[in-house]
Design an enzyme around this catalytic site. Structure first.
Site, PDB file in Angstrom:
ATOM      1  N   GLY A  71      -4.874   2.715  -0.279  1.00  0.00           N
ATOM      2  CA  GLY A  71      -4.949   2.458   1.068  1.00  0.00           C
ATOM      3  C   GLY A  71      -5.975   3.342   1.674  1.00  0.00           C
ATOM      4  O   GLY A  71      -6.693   2.827   2.685  1.00  0.00           O
ATOM      5  N   THR A  72      -6.134   4.484   1.443  1.00  0.00           N
ATOM      6  CA  THR A  72      -7.039   5.484   2.037  1.00  0.00           C
ATOM      7  C   THR A  72      -8.437   5.025   1.956  1.00  0.00           C
ATOM      8  O   THR A  72      -9.009   5.215   3.127  1.00  0.00           O
ATOM      9  CB  THR A  72      -6.525   6.860   1.736  1.00  0.00           C
ATOM     10  N   ASN A 152       4.375   3.231   9.028  1.00  0.00           N
ATOM     11  CA  ASN A 152       4.856   3.596   7.807  1.00  0.00           C
ATOM     12  C   ASN A 152       6.034   4.669   8.313  1.00  0.00           C
ATOM     13  O   ASN A 152       7.063   4.944   7.651  1.00  0.00           O
ATOM     14  CB  ASN A 152       3.645   4.567   7.160  1.00  0.00           C
ATOM     15  N   GLN A 180       2.037  -0.947   4.425  1.00  0.00           N
ATOM     16  CA  GLN A 180       3.583  -1.166   4.489  1.00  0.00           C
ATOM     17  C   GLN A 180       4.221  -2.519   4.880  1.00  0.00           C
ATOM     18  O   GLN A 180       5.492  -2.515   4.828  1.00  0.00           O
ATOM     19  CB  GLN A 180       4.015   0.004   5.526  1.00  0.00           C
ATOM     20  N   ALA A 201      -1.100  -0.648  -3.999  1.00  0.00           N
ATOM     21  CA  ALA A 201       0.226  -1.200  -4.917  1.00  0.00           C
ATOM     22  C   ALA A 201       1.250  -0.232  -4.784  1.00  0.00           C
ATOM     23  O   ALA A 201       2.456  -0.541  -5.119  1.00  0.00           O
ATOM     24  CB  ALA A 201      -0.406  -1.047  -6.401  1.00  0.00           C
ATOM     25  N   HIS A 202       1.189   1.175  -4.678  1.00  0.00           N
ATOM     26  CA  HIS A 202       2.103   2.047  -4.829  1.00  0.00           C
ATOM     27  C   HIS A 202       3.183   2.081  -3.941  1.00  0.00           C
ATOM     28  O   HIS A 202       4.358   2.829  -4.039  1.00  0.00           O
ATOM     29  CB  HIS A 202       1.683   3.478  -5.360  1.00  0.00           C
ATOM     30  N   THR A 238     -16.654   1.630 -11.830  1.00  0.00           N
ATOM     31  CA  THR A 238     -16.006   0.673 -12.974  1.00  0.00           C
ATOM     32  C   THR A 238     -14.649   0.398 -12.527  1.00  0.00           C
ATOM     33  O   THR A 238     -13.940   1.254 -12.122  1.00  0.00           O
ATOM     34  CB  THR A 238     -16.299   1.376 -14.237  1.00  0.00           C
ATOM     35  N   CYS A 326       2.450  13.036   4.474  1.00  0.00           N
ATOM     36  CA  CYS A 326       1.204  13.598   4.494  1.00  0.00           C
ATOM     37  C   CYS A 326       1.036  14.696   5.466  1.00  0.00           C
ATOM     38  O   CYS A 326       0.402  15.808   5.349  1.00  0.00           O
ATOM     39  CB  CYS A 326       0.088  12.668   4.845  1.00  0.00           C
TER      40      CYS A 326
HETATM   41  C1  LIG Z   1       0.486   5.317   1.928  1.00  0.00           C
HETATM   42  C2  LIG Z   1      -0.290   4.739   3.333  1.00  0.00           C
HETATM   43  C3  LIG Z   1      -1.724   4.594   3.158  1.00  0.00           C
HETATM   44  C4  LIG Z   1      -2.418   5.258   2.111  1.00  0.00           C
HETATM   45  O1  LIG Z   1      -2.457   4.769   0.833  1.00  0.00           O
HETATM   46  P1  LIG Z   1      -2.708   5.505  -0.528  1.00  0.00           P
HETATM   47  O2  LIG Z   1      -2.892   4.407  -1.319  1.00  0.00           O
HETATM   48  O3  LIG Z   1      -1.684   6.365  -0.516  1.00  0.00           O
HETATM   49  O4  LIG Z   1      -4.305   5.960  -0.225  1.00  0.00           O
HETATM   50  C5  LIG Z   1      -2.369   4.222   4.418  1.00  0.00           C
HETATM   51  N1  LIG Z   1      -1.655   3.550   5.159  1.00  0.00           N
HETATM   52  C6  LIG Z   1      -0.068   3.500   5.222  1.00  0.00           C
HETATM   53  C7  LIG Z   1       0.197   2.854   6.412  1.00  0.00           C
HETATM   54  C8  LIG Z   1       0.224   3.940   4.436  1.00  0.00           C
HETATM   55  O5  LIG Z   1       1.842   4.041   4.408  1.00  0.00           O
END
Ligand SMILES: *Cc1c(COP(=O)(O)O)cnc(C)c1O
Length: 390
Positions: A71-72, A152, A180, A201-202, A238, A326
């Site tokens: 996500g970041t 989030n 989210q 994914a996480h 990669t 965070c």
């Molecule tokens: C967790 C989160 C991210 C960051 O995603 P990562 O895969 O941990 O880098 C970005 N935006 C939102 C809204 C999130 O909850």
């Protein structure tokens, strides 16, 4: 009682079926998808199959989906990439007040260090942004608007389609962070009307370190990295084939479980909110009652520090979060709750319980039992609370 995990918005356990799907690509299917030989071709097939499945899930073409590390990175690529590509013609950005730091910080960087003008789109008490307000902020220099889909911290699900109706008329690009919401509520890039969309994914029972960015065909952006032609040069490096396969599997399972999960978790969350707010005085739900990702329950316990509640619950084996993971450790109230104009006495006492597939009513009953004495003890020691009550 085993430890209770109520922090699914920070991360989720990986679904065993996802682990099983990715294992072959860590073992015999280890090839580099860019290699010409048969090992590479096998990896490439798996990578492109995953891309097709993911694209179908969010309603785009496979050629419009790019793998990233999460996500970041997707948020940074969208915000910095679009802004830098347009910089000579357009130097204005708008981001939502309740964005994740992965959107806020690149936007602030562009404003402070690269001469972009930045406007923050405010939200109301429930975290909703208004299309009228957005219309009043855009101008011919606006390059990009970025507003997240599911929040989030509070679970607020923004009406993105109403916002993109404003930008589309003016040819302004729109990015949404759907980290989210994907897999929890229906997400379709066409229905939302967005040009870019981030996912990872996480947060939905997949592994950390794999995510992606939808970039609508025709949208140009500058890459963050240089050094190869992977992902059509937009994201050199990669590809993680195992990660891509895992992300596809994660979404496949989410597609099957989204509706039953939503119903079950909404029922559990409503039960929990109802119990906690009736057993403990001066507690409020942050965020709307409807139009939310129901598994996110953000409650403010007026007069105490969220962090102190979190630590006390941790001793009882209950894992939750005070606002966004965070920024935990900082005593500043969450920027999301500040943007929603919550009084400081409430914003500082916010705790986020985020439910997930493993959450049971028994677990919530245990929290409901442990929480009142914790809050009572902390309030007895809180001059702020004592003063407000006297
Ligand atoms: C967790 C989160 C991210 C960051 O995603 P990562 O895969 O941990 O880098 C970005 N935006 C939102 C809204 C999130 O909850």
């Amino acid at each position: 009682m085993d430890r209770i995990y109520l922090d699914h918005n920070a991360t989720t356990p990986v679904d065993p079926e996802v682990v099983e799907a990715m294992l072959p690509y860590l073992a015999e299917g280890f090839g580099n998808a860019s290699s010409v030989h048969s090992f590479g071709r096998d990896a490439k097939v798996a990578l492109e199959n995953a891309r097709e499945q993911i694209a179908a899930f969010i309603g785009c073409e496979p050629s419009e989906f790019y793998f990233t590390s999460g996500g970041t990175e997707s948020d940074n690529l969208a915000v910095q990439g679009v802004a830098r590509n347009l910089r000579l013609r357009k130097n204005h950005l708008i981001v939502g007040a309740t964005e994740h730091h992965a959107v806020l910080e690149p936007a602030e960087h562009l404003a402070h260090r690269e001469d972009f003008k930045l406007d923050i789109l405010p939200v109301d008490n429930d975290g909703f942004a208004s299309p009228e307000r957005l219309a009043s902020l855009v101008n011919d220099k606006t390059a990009l608007v970025s507003v997240m889909h599911g929040n989030n911290e509070t679970g607020t699900v923004q009406d993105i389609a109403a916002l993109t109706a404003v930008t589309r008329k003016k040819n302004i690009l729109f990015h949404t962070d759907a980290v989210q919401s994907v897999g929890k509520v229906k997400v379709n890039v066409k229905n939302l009307g967005v040009d870019l969309l981030s996912l990872t994914a996480h947060k939905i029972y997949g592994p950390k370190g794999i995510g992606g960015l939808f970039i609508r065909s025709g949208v140009k952006l500058a890459p963050l990295f240089y050094g190869g032609s992977h992902e059509k040069k937009r994201r050199p490096g990669t590809e993680s084939v195992a990660g891509a396969v895992a992300l596809a599997k994660t979404l496949e399972i989410a597609g099957l479980l989204m509706e039953p999960d939503f119903t079950r978790l909404k029922e559990l969350a409503d039960y929990f909110i109802d119990k906690v707010t009736s057993l403990i005085p001066d507690v409020v739900l942050n965020g709307p009652e409807e139009n939310r990702v129901p598994q996110t329950v953000n409650l403010s316990f007026a007069g105490i520090e969220g962090e102190s509640i979190l630590l006390s619950l941790d001793i009882e084996g209950i894992a939750c979060s005070s606002g966004s993971a965070c920024t935990s450790g900082a005593t500043e109230p969450s920027h999301v709750l500040v943007a929603m104009d919550k009084p400081k006495i409430e914003a500082q006492g916010a705790i986020r319980f985020s439910l997930g597939r493993s959450t049971t009513r028994e677990q919530l009953d245990y929290v409901i039992e442990k929480l009142p004495p914790v809050v009572e003890r902390l309030r007895a020691m809180s001059p702020v609370y004592q003063k407000a009550k006297s």
